[in-house]
Design a protein around this motif. Structure first.
Motif, PDB file in Angstrom:
ATOM      1  N   THR A 101       0.741  -1.554   0.501  1.00  0.00           N
ATOM      2  CA  THR A 101       0.586  -0.131   0.086  1.00  0.00           C
ATOM      3  C   THR A 101       0.520   1.212  -0.212  1.00  0.00           C
ATOM      4  O   THR A 101       0.563   2.644  -0.881  1.00  0.00           O
ATOM      5  CB  THR A 101      -0.949  -0.042   1.466  1.00  0.00           C
ATOM      6  OG1 THR A 101       0.251   0.171   2.291  1.00  0.00           O
ATOM      7  CG2 THR A 101      -2.128  -1.412   1.654  1.00  0.00           C
ATOM      8  N   GLY A 102       1.804   0.898   0.814  1.00  0.00           N
ATOM      9  CA  GLY A 102       2.601   1.937   0.463  1.00  0.00           C
ATOM     10  C   GLY A 102       3.568   2.662  -0.912  1.00  0.00           C
ATOM     11  O   GLY A 102       3.961   1.532  -1.941  1.00  0.00           O
ATOM     12  N   PRO A 103       4.776   3.347  -0.861  1.00  0.00           N
ATOM     13  CA  PRO A 103       5.932   3.329  -1.190  1.00  0.00           C
ATOM     14  C   PRO A 103       6.971   2.606  -1.923  1.00  0.00           C
ATOM     15  O   PRO A 103       7.250   2.070  -3.434  1.00  0.00           O
ATOM     16  CB  PRO A 103       6.760   4.662  -1.396  1.00  0.00           C
ATOM     17  CG  PRO A 103       5.971   4.751   0.420  1.00  0.00           C
ATOM     18  CD  PRO A 103       5.026   4.348   0.347  1.00  0.00           C
ATOM     19  N   ASP A 104       7.361   1.708  -0.546  1.00  0.00           N
ATOM     20  CA  ASP A 104       7.808  -0.101  -0.897  1.00  0.00           C
ATOM     21  C   ASP A 104       6.663  -0.694  -0.642  1.00  0.00           C
ATOM     22  O   ASP A 104       5.848  -0.406   0.270  1.00  0.00           O
ATOM     23  CB  ASP A 104       8.754   0.270   0.103  1.00  0.00           C
ATOM     24  CG  ASP A 104      10.524   1.059   0.043  1.00  0.00           C
ATOM     25  OD1 ASP A 104      10.135   1.500  -0.780  1.00  0.00           O
ATOM     26  OD2 ASP A 104      10.085   2.073   1.333  1.00  0.00           O
ATOM     27  N   VAL A 105       7.026  -2.055  -1.206  1.00  0.00           N
ATOM     28  CA  VAL A 105       5.751  -3.007  -0.899  1.00  0.00           C
ATOM     29  C   VAL A 105       6.968  -4.005  -0.186  1.00  0.00           C
ATOM     30  O   VAL A 105       8.568  -4.412   0.086  1.00  0.00           O
ATOM     31  CB  VAL A 105       6.320  -4.000  -2.063  1.00  0.00           C
ATOM     32  CG1 VAL A 105       5.516  -5.127  -1.449  1.00  0.00           C
ATOM     33  CG2 VAL A 105       5.750  -3.089  -3.241  1.00  0.00           C
ATOM     34  N   ILE A 106       6.464  -4.325   1.293  1.00  0.00           N
ATOM     35  CA  ILE A 106       7.391  -5.141   2.800  1.00  0.00           C
ATOM     36  C   ILE A 106       6.386  -5.796   3.214  1.00  0.00           C
ATOM     37  O   ILE A 106       5.223  -6.114   2.905  1.00  0.00           O
ATOM     38  CB  ILE A 106       7.050  -3.268   3.803  1.00  0.00           C
ATOM     39  CG1 ILE A 106       7.467  -2.020   3.472  1.00  0.00           C
ATOM     40  CG2 ILE A 106       7.686  -3.858   5.152  1.00  0.00           C
ATOM     41  CD1 ILE A 106       9.097  -2.302   3.684  1.00  0.00           C
ATOM     42  N   MET A 107       7.305  -7.157   3.431  1.00  0.00           N
ATOM     43  CA  MET A 107       7.110  -8.414   3.744  1.00  0.00           C
ATOM     44  C   MET A 107       7.461  -8.183   4.827  1.00  0.00           C
ATOM     45  O   MET A 107       8.711  -7.594   5.576  1.00  0.00           O
ATOM     46  CB  MET A 107       7.659  -9.371   2.696  1.00  0.00           C
ATOM     47  CG  MET A 107       7.203 -10.738   3.059  1.00  0.00           C
ATOM     48  SD  MET A 107       7.698 -11.718   2.388  1.00  0.00           S
ATOM     49  CE  MET A 107       7.613 -11.529   0.342  1.00  0.00           C
ATOM     50  N   MET A 108       6.412  -9.281   5.963  1.00  0.00           N
ATOM     51  CA  MET A 108       6.665  -9.000   7.222  1.00  0.00           C
ATOM     52  C   MET A 108       6.306  -9.689   8.160  1.00  0.00           C
ATOM     53  O   MET A 108       5.017 -11.275   7.642  1.00  0.00           O
ATOM     54  CB  MET A 108       6.233  -7.995   7.578  1.00  0.00           C
ATOM     55  CG  MET A 108       4.871  -7.731   7.867  1.00  0.00           C
ATOM     56  SD  MET A 108       4.075  -6.097   8.326  1.00  0.00           S
ATOM     57  CE  MET A 108       4.496  -5.332   7.042  1.00  0.00           C
ATOM     58  N   ALA A 109       6.645 -10.500   9.366  1.00  0.00           N
ATOM     59  CA  ALA A 109       6.063 -11.956   9.274  1.00  0.00           C
ATOM     60  C   ALA A 109       6.933 -11.571  11.222  1.00  0.00           C
ATOM     61  O   ALA A 109       7.813 -10.535  11.583  1.00  0.00           O
ATOM     62  CB  ALA A 109       6.912 -13.342   9.160  1.00  0.00           C
ATOM     63  N   THR A 110       6.239 -12.346  11.892  1.00  0.00           N
ATOM     64  CA  THR A 110       6.675 -12.122  13.745  1.00  0.00           C
ATOM     65  C   THR A 110       5.986 -13.788  14.294  1.00  0.00           C
ATOM     66  O   THR A 110       5.006 -14.189  13.788  1.00  0.00           O
ATOM     67  CB  THR A 110       5.704 -11.133  14.218  1.00  0.00           C
ATOM     68  OG1 THR A 110       6.477 -10.798  15.596  1.00  0.00           O
ATOM     69  CG2 THR A 110       4.305 -10.945  14.356  1.00  0.00           C
ATOM     70  N   ASP A 111       6.570 -13.840  15.342  1.00  0.00           N
ATOM     71  CA  ASP A 111       6.603 -14.965  15.971  1.00  0.00           C
ATOM     72  C   ASP A 111       5.651 -13.841  17.645  1.00  0.00           C
ATOM     73  O   ASP A 111       5.950 -14.937  18.489  1.00  0.00           O
ATOM     74  CB  ASP A 111       7.258 -15.671  16.708  1.00  0.00           C
ATOM     75  CG  ASP A 111       8.843 -15.077  17.564  1.00  0.00           C
ATOM     76  OD1 ASP A 111       8.135 -14.013  17.132  1.00  0.00           O
ATOM     77  OD2 ASP A 111       9.608 -16.074  17.249  1.00  0.00           O
ATOM     78  N   SER A 112       5.320 -12.729  17.394  1.00  0.00           N
ATOM     79  CA  SER A 112       5.005 -12.338  18.720  1.00  0.00           C
ATOM     80  C   SER A 112       6.163 -11.730  19.622  1.00  0.00           C
ATOM     81  O   SER A 112       5.771 -11.146  20.065  1.00  0.00           O
ATOM     82  CB  SER A 112       3.583 -12.753  19.193  1.00  0.00           C
ATOM     83  OG  SER A 112       3.827 -13.841  20.291  1.00  0.00           O
TER      84      SER A 112
END
Length: 117
Positions: A40-51
């Motif tokens: 949705t932004g100027p950069d395409v971001i991939m993310m993940a978390t284990d909390s």
């Protein structure tokens, strides 16, 4: 709710492998077992978390036709990215499915609510 992107499979896979290593195989919060992509932004971001910890990776060589966010089930998407031989793939998010398309193959993944991530 629609989203459409096209990307270089190998660059996407490299980022996906880093992100998916952070995502837990099982979690009381099932949504954390996915990798999130935010286009949705100027950069395409991939993310993940284990909390406890998280990772955010900027992905190069992505063409965003329709901005949006999508959750990828780690095992299925990883298999698709590894086994598909196409240089570029397209991901389209609809209300009913996440469609991953290459030159010779098409895959349909279930939709999970990215806003819950």
């Amino acid at each position: 709710n629609a989203m459409k992107i096209e990307f270089n499979r190998e660059k996407f896979l490299a980022a996906f492998q880093i992100a998916s290593a952070m995502a837990p195989v099982r979690s009381p919060k099932g949504i954390l077992t996915y990798v999130k992509l935010d286009a949705t932004g100027p950069d395409v971001i991939m993310m993940a978390t284990d909390s406890d910890a998280g990772v955010r990776i900027k992905i190069e060589d992505v063409v965003v036709t329709t901005p949006g966010k999508v959750l990828f089930p780690v095992a299925r998407m990883g298999n698709i990215l590894r086994e598909n031989g196409d240089e570029r793939l397209t991901v389209t998010l609809t209300d009913n499915s996440v469609d991953v398309r290459g030159a010779n193959a098409e895959f349909h993944l279930p939709v999970a609510n990215a806003d819950e991530y």
